[in-house]
Every structure is written in C-alpha cells, then in structure tokens.
Write a protein that holds these residues in place. Structure first.
Motif, short mmCIF file in Angstrom:
data_model
loop_
_atom_site.label_atom_id
_atom_site.label_comp_id
_atom_site.label_asym_id
_atom_site.label_seq_id
_atom_site.Cartn_x
_atom_site.Cartn_y
_atom_site.Cartn_z
N TYR A 277 -41.85 60.92 -94.18
CA TYR A 277 -41.25 59.73 -94.77
C TYR A 277 -39.74 59.81 -94.67
O TYR A 277 -39.12 60.74 -95.18
CB TYR A 277 -41.69 59.59 -96.23
CG TYR A 277 -43.19 59.41 -96.38
CD1 TYR A 277 -43.82 58.27 -95.89
CD2 TYR A 277 -43.96 60.39 -97.00
CE1 TYR A 277 -45.19 58.10 -96.01
CE2 TYR A 277 -45.33 60.22 -97.13
CZ TYR A 277 -45.93 59.08 -96.63
OH TYR A 277 -47.29 58.93 -96.75
N GLU A 278 -39.18 58.84 -94.00
CA GLU A 278 -37.73 58.79 -93.84
C GLU A 278 -37.06 57.94 -94.91
O GLU A 278 -35.86 58.07 -95.15
CB GLU A 278 -37.39 58.24 -92.45
CG GLU A 278 -37.90 59.12 -91.31
CD GLU A 278 -37.65 58.51 -89.94
OE1 GLU A 278 -37.10 57.38 -89.89
OE2 GLU A 278 -37.97 59.15 -88.94
N THR B 126 -42.70 54.88 -91.73
CA THR B 126 -41.98 56.01 -92.32
C THR B 126 -41.47 55.70 -93.72
O THR B 126 -40.59 56.40 -94.23
CB THR B 126 -40.80 56.42 -91.42
OG1 THR B 126 -39.91 55.31 -91.26
CG2 THR B 126 -41.29 56.88 -90.06
#
Length: 218
Positions: free
Chosen positions: A4-5, A163
């Motif tokens: 996960y960005e 993301t």
C-alpha cells in the motif's frame, strides 16, 4: 503482502477516539440542558449504542439525541455539535504509527464532519502535519458510503486504486464506501467482533500498529 502506497484515514474513529468524544459531547449537552448524566443515563446510552452500532455516523448521532431529547433533538444537536468540537482525544497508538510511516507512504485524511468542526477537533493535535491532503465534508458533493467520495479523492490526487487502503471503524459508512469504490479497506475493531459477510473489509485489526506488518516499509 499487498504493498500500500497510500493510506486514506477516516478521522472519526481511526484517529480520534470517537467513542469517548460522542459520550462526552452527550454528557455535556445534557448538563447544559440542566439534566443529569449519571449511572442510569450511562446504561441507557450503552443500550442505545448497542442497537445502533451498525448505523452510519449521521444516523447514529440523530437516533442517540432522539433517545435523550425526544422531539427537541434538533435544537439539542446544535449544542451537541459545539461540544463535539471540543473533543480532541486521539487513540493511543496514532502518533507513534504516523511517525513510523511518515515519508514512507502517502497519507490522506478524510473527515465526515464540516471543516469548522473537524478543524477545531484537530487544532490541539499534530495530525495535520502528517497528511499530504485533507478532505472535509464541505469539499465533497456526496458522503460515504457513496463511492464518489473516494473516487473523487483518487482522481484529484492521481492515485492508483490498487495501492490504496481505506482505514476506518464504521462498517456502514467507511468500509462499505471502500467496497463501493473497489478499494481495499482496514476495519479497526476489537478482535472479538466477528468479520461481517457484507461489507467485507480486506483487513480486520484491533490495533493500528498491527498494520505495520502489512506495509513494505524501507
């Protein structure tokens, strides 16, 4: 593990201690109306919350006030909102977690309250220092669980849905909203609470710090 960005936090619940906030706001609203908030009222409050725990934010507040103020709940809501603005208690692990992930993932804040209320609640905290973007109720044309809330944020911030992780505590508003927008979600709730069939969060954790296991931080 998913990388996960971007983490999209719902202010009320995942960061601010909403249970304490709403209880304190109700207690003060009753006292300002010249009414007691003692053991009997606390039991009444807990009973009401058990019945309405799966409702969305606005509906939950409305029904709570109707329980205590009956036909006069609309005028009581003005006092309640003013008292809610004073409630700024953070969940205990919030700042250590944000310190850990700051500059390693993109942090976005979404609130379900209007800017004046939410800003007042955050004024004495350090929260705004951590987020690259903040969205208030005033900034959006719809409210959760409408998918437009989150898809608008994704579009404006040029984010990849794959993301992003939405972090919330309310199934009806927040987790359902993430599901409607086809986004992964983290439901912060006690472990003893069973994972629902629908909406179905991607993750169910009882502590925000446990999310570090799912993040690929360098």
């Amino acid at each position: 593990m998913a990388k996960y960005e971007t983490l999209i936090f719902i202010l009320e619940g995942s960061l601010l201690n909403e249970k304490v906030a709403e209880l304190n706001a109700l207690s003060q609203t009753l006292k300002l109306a010249g009414r007691e908030f003692g053991q009997a009222q606390r039991i009444q409050y807990n009973s009401v919350q058990e019945k309405i725990k799966l409702l969305g934010f606005d509906e939950r507040i409305k029904l709570t006030l109707q329980e205590f103020f009956k036909n006069d709940w609309i005028s009581a809501k003005g006092t309640f909102d003013n008292q809610l603005q004073k409630q700024d208690q953070l969940n205990k692990d919030v700042l250590p977690f944000l310190d850990e992930v700051k500059n390693k993932v993109n942090l976005i804040l979404l609130t379900k309250e209007k800017k004046d209320v939410a800003s007042s609640r955050m004024q004495s905290t350090e929260l705004l220092n951590y987020f690259s973007a903040v969205y208030f109720k005033d900034d959006l044309t719809s409210k959760l669980p409408d998918k437009k809330v989150l898809t608008t944020i994704l579009h404006q911030q040029n984010l990849s849905p794959a993301t992003c992780l939405v972090i919330g505590t309310n199934l009806v508003d927040e987790i359902q909203g993430a599901e409607n927008a086809n986004l992964d979600s983290l439901w912060l709730a006690p472990k003893k609470v069973k994972m629902p069939i629908s909406p179905h969060p991607t993750l169910h954790l009882n502590k925000l710090s446990d999310l570090l296991f799912y993040l690929e931080l360098s």
